[in-house]
Enzyme design. Sequence first.
Site, short mmCIF file in Angstrom:
data_model
loop_
_atom_site.label_atom_id
_atom_site.label_comp_id
_atom_site.label_asym_id
_atom_site.label_seq_id
_atom_site.Cartn_x
_atom_site.Cartn_y
_atom_site.Cartn_z
CE LYS A 15 -2.14 -1.04 3.90
NZ LYS A 15 -1.65 -2.35 4.32
NE ARG A 90 -4.50 -1.54 10.36
CZ ARG A 90 -3.51 -0.89 9.77
NH1 ARG A 90 -3.68 0.34 9.34
NH2 ARG A 90 -2.33 -1.45 9.60
NE ARG A 129 7.34 -2.55 6.37
CZ ARG A 129 6.01 -2.41 6.33
NH1 ARG A 129 5.40 -2.07 5.20
NH2 ARG A 129 5.31 -2.63 7.41
NE ARG A 162 6.04 -0.16 10.52
CZ ARG A 162 4.89 -0.34 9.88
NH1 ARG A 162 4.73 0.11 8.65
NH2 ARG A 162 3.91 -1.00 10.46
NE ARG A 173 2.06 -4.75 11.41
CZ ARG A 173 3.25 -4.71 10.82
NH1 ARG A 173 4.33 -5.24 11.41
NH2 ARG A 173 3.38 -4.13 9.66
#
Length: 216
Positions: A15, A90, A129, A162, A173
């Site tokens: 996204k 969400r 990431r 992160r 998540r």
Amino acid sequence: MKKNIILMGPPASGKGTVAKKLQSTFHLSHISTGDMFRDAKSAGTELGLLAATYMDRGDLVPDEVTIGVVKERFSKGDLGDGFLLDGFPRTIDQAEALKGFTDGTPLAVDAVINLDCDEEELVRRISGRRVCRNCGAPYHIETMKPKVEGVCDICGGELYQRADDNEEALRVRLSHYYESTQPLLEYYDKLGLLKNFESEVGADVLYEEIVKFLSE
Ligand code: ADP
Ligand code: ZN
């Protein structure tokens, strides 16, 4: 041209990457609730400290807090030619709230883009990431390397991992995604707004397909 857009999909489905590219080409505002919470966390505000207690373990920030943040952003007005909502809504309650303050206005949602991606690939993406501390641009240590290690190509900011990009928080998540967020796909499909894309075709092909859809 569709210009008020919601981007949906599981964590690391792409996204943010799509949003960053669309934003610069089409003058759309990228509104990422995750980025907003991370910014508030690094600024050490009350909101940031509260959000971090949920965010860092992979849980959702409570609806009333999140809805308030997005509503405030929309009320500021300066959205360019439209918006790319990334990470919001969400939950069904968030979607209903968004509908409440945009329906019947020039900010009504034109399309919901869903990025599909299988779980194994999500885990691989999350573990490698890195994100720019300054502008939020995403990288991957193997597949989306910056030109200079540890430095953002776009703004020169520092790249970091992160706090919630680890396997344990990812599992949490994903469970919230399947439980609370995935039902939104049916919600938006019923409203005739949903369009599905396969995220694993690669960032460039995916981007072209999305631009074509938005231009239709
Ligand atoms: P992801 O990579 O999981 O898509 P985001 O950057 O969108 O990550 O969000 C990171 C975290 O910020 C979420 O796990 C959650 O704690 C919080 N958050 C972001 N958006 C929302 C939202 N719409 N509702 C509740 N919490 C949110
Ligand atoms: Zn940057």
